[in-house]
Design an enzyme around this catalytic site. Structure first.
Site, PDB file in Angstrom:
ATOM      1  CG  ASN A 141      -1.923   1.167   1.157  1.00 54.84           C
ATOM      2  OD1 ASN A 141      -2.901   1.077   0.418  1.00 54.84           O
ATOM      3  ND2 ASN A 141      -1.677   2.241   1.885  1.00 54.84           N
ATOM      4  CD  GLU A 142      -1.176   6.177  -0.110  1.00 58.39           C
ATOM      5  OE1 GLU A 142      -0.722   6.532   0.979  1.00 58.39           O
ATOM      6  OE2 GLU A 142      -2.076   6.810  -0.702  1.00 58.39           O
ATOM      7  CD  GLU A 314      -6.191   4.762  -0.356  1.00 53.69           C
ATOM      8  OE1 GLU A 314      -6.055   5.873   0.195  1.00 53.69           O
ATOM      9  OE2 GLU A 314      -5.551   3.756  -0.019  1.00 53.69           O
ATOM     10  CD1 TRP A 322      -5.008  11.836   5.524  1.00 57.42           C
ATOM     11  CD2 TRP A 322      -3.888  13.508   4.544  1.00 57.42           C
ATOM     12  NE1 TRP A 322      -5.361  11.854   4.187  1.00 57.42           N
ATOM     13  CE2 TRP A 322      -4.675  12.869   3.560  1.00 57.42           C
ATOM     14  CE3 TRP A 322      -3.093  14.599   4.155  1.00 57.42           C
ATOM     15  CZ2 TRP A 322      -4.703  13.262   2.225  1.00 57.42           C
ATOM     16  CZ3 TRP A 322      -3.125  14.998   2.819  1.00 57.42           C
ATOM     17  CH2 TRP A 322      -3.917  14.321   1.878  1.00 57.42           C
ATOM     18  CD  GLU A 362      -6.457   6.288   7.940  1.00 58.26           C
ATOM     19  OE1 GLU A 362      -7.342   5.556   7.449  1.00 58.26           O
ATOM     20  OE2 GLU A 362      -5.339   6.456   7.422  1.00 58.26           O
ATOM     21  CD  GLN A 363     -10.715   7.708  17.162  1.00 62.57           C
ATOM     22  OE1 GLN A 363     -10.048   8.700  17.445  1.00 62.57           O
ATOM     23  NE2 GLN A 363     -11.267   6.934  18.063  1.00 62.57           N
ATOM     24  CG  MET A 364     -10.687  13.083  13.794  1.00 67.70           C
ATOM     25  SD  MET A 364     -12.275  13.440  14.561  1.00 67.70           S
ATOM     26  CE  MET A 364     -12.531  15.140  14.068  1.00 67.70           C
ATOM     27  CG  HIS A 365     -10.114   9.554   6.339  1.00 72.04           C
ATOM     28  ND1 HIS A 365     -11.017   9.288   5.340  1.00 72.04           N
ATOM     29  CD2 HIS A 365      -8.953   9.864   5.718  1.00 72.04           C
ATOM     30  CE1 HIS A 365     -10.419   9.419   4.166  1.00 72.04           C
ATOM     31  NE2 HIS A 365      -9.174   9.768   4.360  1.00 72.04           N
TER      32      HIS A 365
HETATM   33  C1  GAL Z   1      -3.852   6.870   2.137  1.00 75.53           C
HETATM   34  C2  GAL Z   1      -3.698   5.431   2.572  1.00 75.53           C
HETATM   35  C3  GAL Z   1      -4.958   4.894   3.216  1.00 75.53           C
HETATM   36  C4  GAL Z   1      -5.501   5.899   4.198  1.00 75.53           C
HETATM   37  C5  GAL Z   1      -5.757   7.194   3.498  1.00 75.53           C
HETATM   38  C6  GAL Z   1      -6.369   8.255   4.371  1.00 75.53           C
HETATM   39  O1  GAL Z   1      -2.623   7.499   2.097  1.00 75.53           O
HETATM   40  O2  GAL Z   1      -3.367   4.610   1.480  1.00 75.53           O
HETATM   41  O3  GAL Z   1      -4.674   3.678   3.847  1.00 75.53           O
HETATM   42  O4  GAL Z   1      -4.609   6.053   5.246  1.00 75.53           O
HETATM   43  O5  GAL Z   1      -4.543   7.683   3.004  1.00 75.53           O
HETATM   44  O6  GAL Z   1      -6.613   9.428   3.631  1.00 75.53           O
END
Ligand code: GAL
Length: 643
Positions: A141-142, A314, A322, A362-365
């Site tokens: 992943n990334e 994504e 973030w 990532e609660q705030m995502h």
């Molecule tokens: C990306 C990542 C995901 C998630 C996402 C949040 O960088 O691949 O797993 O963390 O950001 O925006």
């Protein structure tokens, strides 16, 4: 084009999975991306696999009619693995270990971790490789997320030495090529070469460039090992990986050569906040994203991908967690971003994530669902997008008008040796892309290996190394060419060419750069509505001075179909040069209102309104739209049949 969602069945009770799968289908989604962080649940202890839950999840999603993109879980090696092999951890530039407790803590060069990554990849591929529900694989992943490509570990140092042996054969050749006689940096054997960190002042730029190339090659070979296993055990499925925004830590052209489809992760609001946009742009586009951010990456990664096959793995569906500030998108933007990806040729857009998590980092995502499992605003927009996608069918091929050439080593060189603060090859490419696009053009971002013949206009905004293939295509190119500063100013190992920049390109462009200066903001040569700023090349040339500042300094030289831009490609001067070249190329520039962007395919003309206010579609785009209206409300799009 398919729509999908990133789903983590391991985060939710088993009883919920059917409901989620059904709701995905109701929203028009046909793809679901799973598994990329699930190692601790797949293999809770070394050698003890728990497949039951994942078997179930795969069955539930497949039975609902969703095609599954299965991730290999190597971005998150579990605690038991790290404890059994503590030196698999990457070290940062200060040689501090990158601790356990988030993700991407491994070192790409650690042979033991490479074996483990291959082992878990093989295990997952053996289990699901032939499953009819699996339509494709995502490796890891990334790569590079959280600054993780470079590791300053003993494993990296040892692998770097071997890489150097392979490249230079003898240490004398390395010393000679790097110019190590400077400051008595000569080595007696390869075992004396250290990594370029922790030096008193900057290390030799050639040393850094080699380390950047090595670090990139490590990512590519790490990825290739997984690809080989997946091809063996799951033939006929596409293999993809998700690249990031404004990220150049490894060479994406090299990585993509081993993949079927290159994916990327699109977070327009997060990127606007985090990258170099003005405060005004950050305010004007806070809830939409600056209008070139997403499209730039669509075109960049399309240009990296084999056979131009790419997707959005994504897509931001709401506020992220973030960036410095994390506003919500305007109503309409999620659908707009989705259709814009389609207009640029995406095979899929998958929203990150399906449901907002009530726990952990990532609660705030935001997701398409709220933490309580009820729809978030983006779910409705996914449905709207799915309807438009269905209505339009295939968009056809993209129309080739202008190309901007980019190579990853160009950015590495400008990072290693910026010479003027912030002067980056990547951003020179972005600014060139933006200038062309604001004039209504379709722009491809292509590698130095690309065939340039279909284009009427090509820009090399800043390409210090011009490889043989590109040199040959430039010799054959008959369209309009704009060459920017620093182009052909270095050989493959960071040396200034004997004949001075732009090296052998002087046979195309009769001009020699004899002196170069960078200029602090405010130190400018004023022209007529433009200025020479940030950078200035003094030249010897027979070329004609096309743009001359009030004090006689020349910003742009022209000869036949070539222009040399002797200042940094940005702002009004870039626009002036581009406008002149477009005119010579016979390309129609289309002045678009602020925030409006256009994309043409063989079947359609798409118009996107990124502004926070209504915009009228210019007369030059005639007819009645099939979707949308000529007066485009904020955050909306229109689609016209191609003429
Ligand atoms: C990306 C990542 C995901 C998630 C996402 C949040 O960088 O691949 O797993 O963390 O950001 O925006």
């Amino acid at each position: 084009m398919h729509l999908g969602a990133c789903y983590y069945p391991e985060h939710w009770p088993r009883e919920r999975w059917e409901t989620d799968a059904r709701m995905m289908r109701e929203a028009g989604l046909t793809r679901v991306r799973i598994g990329e962080f699930a190692w601790s649940r797949i293999e809770p202890e070394r050698g003890r696999f728990d497949w039951q839950w994942l078997d179930d999840a795969v069955e539930v999603l497949h039975s609902a009619g969703l095609g599954i993109i299965m991730g290999t879980p190597t971005a998150t090696p579990p605690k038991w693995l790290v404890d059994s092999m503590p030196n698999m951890i990457a070290l940062d530039r200060q040689e501090r270990p990158r601790g356990f407790g988030s993700r991407r803590h491994y070192c790409f060069s650690h042979a033991g971790y490479r074996k483990q990554a291959a082992r878990i990849t093989r295990a997952v591929a053996e289990r699901y490789g032939q499953h009819p529900g699996i339509v494709s694989w995502q490796t890891d992943n990334e790569y590079g997320c959280h600054d993780t490509v470079q590791s300053f570990s003993p494993a990296a140092r040892d692998a770097f030495r071997l890489w150097l042996v392979d490249r230079y054969r003898t240490v004398d050749a390395l010393n000679e090529t790097w110019g190590n006689v400077f400051w008595s940096m000569e080595y007696r054997n390869f075992d004396e070469v250290e990594l370029p960190n922790l030096t008193v002042t900057e290390a030799n730029p050639a040393h850094w460039l080699a380390f950047r190339r090595f670090s990139s090659d490590q990512v590519v070979s790490f990825n290739k090992a997984q690809v080989d296993i997946l091809r063996e055990l799951s033939p006929g499925r596409d293999i993809t990986h998700n690249a990031m925004g404004f990220y150049t830590g490894y060479d994406h052209h090299d990585l993509a050569a081993d993949l079927d489809v290159l994916g990327w992760d699109s977070y327009p609001l997060g990127f606007l906040e985090m990258f170099r946009f003005t405060d005004q742009e950050k305010l004007d586009f806070a809830r939409q994203g600056q209008p070139d951010i997403a499209a730039f990456h669509h075109d960049l990664y399309r240009g990296c991908a084999k056979d131009e096959r790419w997707s959005v793995l994504e897509q931001q569906p709401g506020p992220v967690n973030w960036a410095r500030h994390n506003p919500a998108p305007l109503d309409g933007m999620v659908a707009l971003w989705t259709l814009e990806a389609m207009a640029h040729g995406a095979e899929m857009v998958s929203y990150f994530r399906w449901r907002q998590a009530p726990f952990a980092q990532e609660q705030m995502h935001a997701g398409l669902l709220r933490p309580d499992g009820e729809p978030a605003p983006a779910l409705k927009e996914a449905r709207t997008a799915a309807d438009s996608v269905e209505q339009l069918g295939p968009v056809g091929t993209s129309i080739r008008e202008a190309a901007v050439v980019f190579a990853y080593d160009a950015e590495w060189i400008t990072q290693i040796q910026p010479q003027g603060e912030g002067l980056s090859a990547l951003w020179a490419v972005f600014d060139s892309y933006r200038a062309l696009r604001q004039l209504g053009l379709n722009v491809d971002i292509v590698s130095p290996k690309a065939d340039l013949s279909p284009y009427k206009l090509v820009i090399l905004p800043c390409l210090p190394i011009v490889p043989d293939e590109l040199f040959r295509s430039l010799q054959a190119f008959r369209g309009q060419l704009i060459i920017g500063p620093r182009t052909a100013s270095r050989d493959n190992d960071f040396l200034i060419p004997d004949e001075l920049p732009p090296g052998r390109v002087q046979s195309i462009l009769p001009l020699k750069v004899t002196r170069t200066e960078s200029l602090r903001p405010g130190l400018e040569h004023q022209g007529d509505g433009w200025s020479i700023a940030l950078w200035f090349d003094h030249v010897e040339t027979e070329m004609e001075a096309e743009l001359v500042a009030e004090d006689g300094a020349v910003a742009c030289w022209v000869h036949a179909n070539c222009r040399y831009l002797a200042t940094w490609p940005q702002g009004a001067v870039l626009r002036e040069v581009v406008t002149r070249a477009l005119d010579n190329a016979g390309l129609q520039a289309l002045e678009t209102p602020d925030g409006l962007r256009i994309r043409r395919t063989s079947n359609y003309v798409f118009v996107f309104n990124y502004a926070a206010h209504e915009n009228e579609i210019p007369e030059a785009i005639s007819g009645t739209p099939i979707i949308g209206s000529r007066k485009l409300p904020a955050a909306s799009f229109a689609v016209f049949p191609a003429d």
